[in-house]
Design an enzyme around this catalytic site. Structure first.
Site, mmCIF file in Angstrom:
data_model
loop_
_atom_site.group_PDB
_atom_site.id
_atom_site.type_symbol
_atom_site.label_atom_id
_atom_site.label_comp_id
_atom_site.label_asym_id
_atom_site.label_seq_id
_atom_site.Cartn_x
_atom_site.Cartn_y
_atom_site.Cartn_z
ATOM 1 C CD GLU A 114 10.446 -3.895 -0.483
ATOM 2 O OE1 GLU A 114 11.510 -3.606 -1.055
ATOM 3 O OE2 GLU A 114 9.826 -4.956 -0.717
ATOM 4 C CG PHE A 115 5.318 -3.425 -3.924
ATOM 5 C CD1 PHE A 115 4.132 -2.695 -3.918
ATOM 6 C CD2 PHE A 115 6.307 -3.063 -4.817
ATOM 7 C CE1 PHE A 115 3.946 -1.638 -4.804
ATOM 8 C CE2 PHE A 115 6.124 -2.003 -5.707
ATOM 9 C CZ PHE A 115 4.939 -1.288 -5.702
ATOM 10 C CD GLU A 122 4.926 -5.003 9.520
ATOM 11 O OE1 GLU A 122 4.254 -5.454 10.455
ATOM 12 O OE2 GLU A 122 5.127 -3.791 9.340
ATOM 13 C CG LEU A 156 -11.925 -11.709 -2.315
ATOM 14 C CD1 LEU A 156 -12.047 -10.207 -2.506
ATOM 15 C CD2 LEU A 156 -12.053 -12.401 -3.670
ATOM 16 C CB ALA A 182 -14.884 -11.705 5.512
ATOM 17 C CB CYS A 198 1.152 -0.257 4.839
ATOM 18 S SG CYS A 198 2.921 -0.478 5.092
ATOM 19 C CE LYS A 231 2.978 4.543 6.557
ATOM 20 N NZ LYS A 231 3.263 4.828 5.166
HETATM 21 N N1 LIG Z 1 6.246 -2.079 7.383
HETATM 22 C C1 LIG Z 1 5.896 -2.518 6.175
HETATM 23 O O1 LIG Z 1 5.371 -3.613 6.005
HETATM 24 C C2 LIG Z 1 6.148 -1.668 4.949
HETATM 25 C C3 LIG Z 1 6.018 -2.222 3.670
HETATM 26 C C4 LIG Z 1 6.270 -1.450 2.552
HETATM 27 C C5 LIG Z 1 6.607 -0.105 2.718
HETATM 28 N N2 LIG Z 1 6.690 0.431 3.959
HETATM 29 C C6 LIG Z 1 7.088 1.842 4.087
HETATM 30 O O2 LIG Z 1 8.470 1.899 4.437
HETATM 31 C C7 LIG Z 1 8.718 3.001 5.319
HETATM 32 C C8 LIG Z 1 9.346 2.498 6.595
HETATM 33 O O3 LIG Z 1 8.427 1.662 7.258
HETATM 34 P P1 LIG Z 1 8.863 0.741 8.492
HETATM 35 O O4 LIG Z 1 7.661 -0.033 8.878
HETATM 36 O O5 LIG Z 1 10.120 0.029 8.161
HETATM 37 O O6 LIG Z 1 9.168 1.893 9.585
HETATM 38 P P2 LIG Z 1 9.804 1.746 11.015
HETATM 39 O O7 LIG Z 1 9.170 2.777 11.852
HETATM 40 O O8 LIG Z 1 9.766 0.306 11.449
HETATM 41 O O9 LIG Z 1 11.351 2.129 10.797
HETATM 42 C C9 LIG Z 1 11.822 3.395 10.470
HETATM 43 C C10 LIG Z 1 13.211 3.553 11.080
HETATM 44 O O10 LIG Z 1 13.785 4.765 10.597
HETATM 45 C C11 LIG Z 1 14.595 5.311 11.636
HETATM 46 N N3 LIG Z 1 14.884 6.708 11.346
HETATM 47 C C12 LIG Z 1 14.041 7.766 11.303
HETATM 48 N N4 LIG Z 1 14.716 8.894 10.993
HETATM 49 C C13 LIG Z 1 16.019 8.558 10.828
HETATM 50 C C14 LIG Z 1 17.198 9.286 10.493
HETATM 51 N N5 LIG Z 1 17.194 10.597 10.294
HETATM 52 N N6 LIG Z 1 18.355 8.597 10.417
HETATM 53 C C15 LIG Z 1 18.401 7.268 10.634
HETATM 54 N N7 LIG Z 1 17.312 6.525 10.947
HETATM 55 C C16 LIG Z 1 16.136 7.162 11.044
HETATM 56 C C17 LIG Z 1 13.760 5.070 12.877
HETATM 57 O O11 LIG Z 1 14.536 5.143 14.055
HETATM 58 C C18 LIG Z 1 13.206 3.652 12.611
HETATM 59 O O12 LIG Z 1 14.058 2.661 13.146
HETATM 60 C C19 LIG Z 1 7.365 3.694 5.514
HETATM 61 O O13 LIG Z 1 7.245 4.718 4.567
HETATM 62 C C20 LIG Z 1 6.376 2.589 5.192
HETATM 63 O O14 LIG Z 1 5.143 3.090 4.733
HETATM 64 C C21 LIG Z 1 6.492 -0.316 5.080
#
Ligand SMILES: NC(=O)c1ccc[n+]([C@@H]2O[C@H](COP(=O)([O-])OP(=O)(O)OC[C@H]3O[C@@H](n4cnc5c(N)ncnc54)[C@H](O)[C@@H]3O)[C@@H](O)[C@H]2O)c1
Length: 428
Positions: free
Chosen positions: A147-148, A151, A249, A251, A259, A262
């Site tokens: 997913e790209f 937020e 781009l 500053a 993201c 990590k």
């Molecule tokens: N936040 C972003 O902007 C973004 C954008 C692209 C990709 N990602 C990636 O997407 C993934 C999720 O990110 P996020 O920011 O949405 O995370 P988040 O922490 O907001 O949400 C993760 C959710 O998963 C739930 N969860 C964990 N284990 C579970 C299980 N066994 N069963 C059911 N629910 C469970 C947690 O309770 C939590 O609500 C990550 O790998 C992140 O790198 C995030």
């Protein structure tokens, strides 16, 4: 959708808005109870309206029952967190692998299992191995669909993506997913079918590249400050070149969020495992880690080395505007350092008070901009909310010797000079 966080909730709601029946499942009981009552766990523009619309239409459901959800679904998106492992740079895959273990007992007819979470290369192989210990390979296919979305722009980004990447060699899954995404493809999104490993790596490569772009311009800003050049002119001049592009781009403070920090570390960790030296990304991480120290140095210069009892107000404390996400916000480094030097910090954020800052002594929250800045010696504009763009500082701030450090270059240098405001920005 397994995991109802920023990615799972937004993607689930948007898929339901496209006419699909979606169940968003989470192990967080309170979160699901609240969602059923219409209480939204995150700040994301436009999300609440879309949830209510689709929940009331019965296309969107919320559940804590993972097994039942899996049994009732054809397509399963894993959207759980992949944070950095403690004491190591790699991604902690425990949430992902737990899900793989939990879902394998609920598969009795063909299902597509997709990682939407950002996962290191070979994670799809691991999930496949875990599930195939209990389920015939004919009954499932593991696909990578990174997913790209960003937020703050998540609904728009999901609905009008630049590209949709589907990592699978399985023709049946590819056909089903192309159909699922067809409303977005018909609006112009490019659909790319690659290998699963390529899809996994593309996500990390993209985030690492964007982090590099930010760090590149941040370093150039440091040079600009020494040679009487405005970095904004450089951003515009470079960004208009279509090969470069102007986004990411600008500053500012160190990049943060859930993201880039990590994912850059996880990519290095993966490369190390495969004995490959990604020296550019290593430098980016190091430079970004130093960024807050560098900006703090400038803060102390503005305060003429005297931070003790100085009233410093922060406008915006999240990692960027239009989100409530505090993960890896540069404020979490800067505010405690200022407190250590004896400063008194007051802050305002349009998304409200932050638990992360509640525990810190001499940090207080104000409910509006005026109350936050009126007694300030120094105002730090940390994020670029529209709310911060037209403030009449001279009218509001009582101390007439106040300074502003605009870390997002929102205001015009010329205008600030004309108004005789002690104004500092980035890279100029
Ligand atoms: N936040 C972003 O902007 C973004 C954008 C692209 C990709 N990602 C990636 O997407 C993934 C999720 O990110 P996020 O920011 O949405 O995370 P988040 O922490 O907001 O949400 C993760 C959710 O998963 C739930 N969860 C964990 N284990 C579970 C299980 N066994 N069963 C059911 N629910 C469970 C947690 O309770 C939590 O609500 C990550 O790998 C992140 O790198 C995030």
């Amino acid at each position: 959708m397994i995991g109802t966080g920023y990615v799972g909730l937004v993607s689930g709601v948007c898929f339901s808005d496209l006419g699909n029946d979606v169940i968003c499942v989470d192990r967080d009981i309170k979160k699901i109870e609240n969602l059923k009552k219409g209480i939204i766990p995150i700040f994301e523009p436009g999300l609440e309206e879309l949830i209510l619309k689709n929940y009331n239409n019965n296309r969107l459901k919320f559940s804590t029952n993972l097994k039942e959800t899996i049994s009732n679904s054809d397509i399963i998106f894993i959207c759980v967190g992949t944070p950095t492992k403690k004491n190591e740079g790699g991604a902690d895959l425990s949430q992902i692998l737990n899900v793989a273990n939990e879902i394998r007992s609920s598969i009795s007819k063909f299902k597509i299992i997709i990682t939407k979470s950002t996962v290191p290369i070979t994670t799809g192989d691991k999930i496949e191995k875990i599930i195939s210990q209990k389920v015939s390979k004919k009954l499932f296919s593991v696909v990578s669909n990174p997913e790209f979305l960003r937020e703050g722009e998540a609904i728009r980004d999901f609905t009008y993506p630049d590209r949709i990447i589907i990592g699978t060699n399985d023709k049946k899954s590819n056909k089903i997913l192309k159909n699922l995404y067809s409303p977005l493809i018909s609006k112009g999104a490019k659909y790319i079918n690659s290998s699963r490993r390529a899809a996994e790596l593309t996500k990390y490569a993209s985030n690492a590249f964007l982090a590099t772009k930010i760090t590149f311009i941040n370093e150039l800003a440091n040079l600009c400050e020494k040679i009487d050049v405005n970095v904004e002119d450089i951003s515009i001049g470079m960004g208009l070149d279509k090969r470069i592009g102007g986004r990411f781009l600008r500053a500012g403070p160190a990049y943060g969020g859930s993201c880039f920090p990590k994912d850059t570390k996880a990519l290095i960790n993966t490369a190390d495992k495969f004995k490959t030296n990604l020296s550019i990304i290593k430098s980016v991480i190091k430079s970004n880690d130093n960024r807050s120290t560098l900006l703090l140095k400038k803060v102390f210069e503005i305060l003429k080395g005297k931070a003790k009892n100085k009233k410093i107000s922060f406008l915006g404390v999240t990692f960027k505007a239009n989100t409530d996400d505090m993960r890896d916000s540069s404020c979490l480094t800067m505010i405690p350092s200022l407190i250590k030097k004896g400063a008194l910090v007051n802050y305002f954020d349009p998304t409200g008070e932050k638990n992360e800052l509640k525990k810190i002594k001499n940090v207080s929250y104000s409910k509006n901009i005026n109350d936050t800045i009126k007694n300030s010696d120094l105002i730090i504009i940390h994020t670029e909310w529209n709310d911060f763009k037209l403030i009449n500082f001279n009218k509001i701030v009582k101390n007439k010797n106040f300074s502003i450090f605009d870390m997002r270059n929102i205001y015009s240098l010329k205008k600030m000079k004309k108004m005789k405001i002690n104004y500092f920005a980035i890279g100029c």
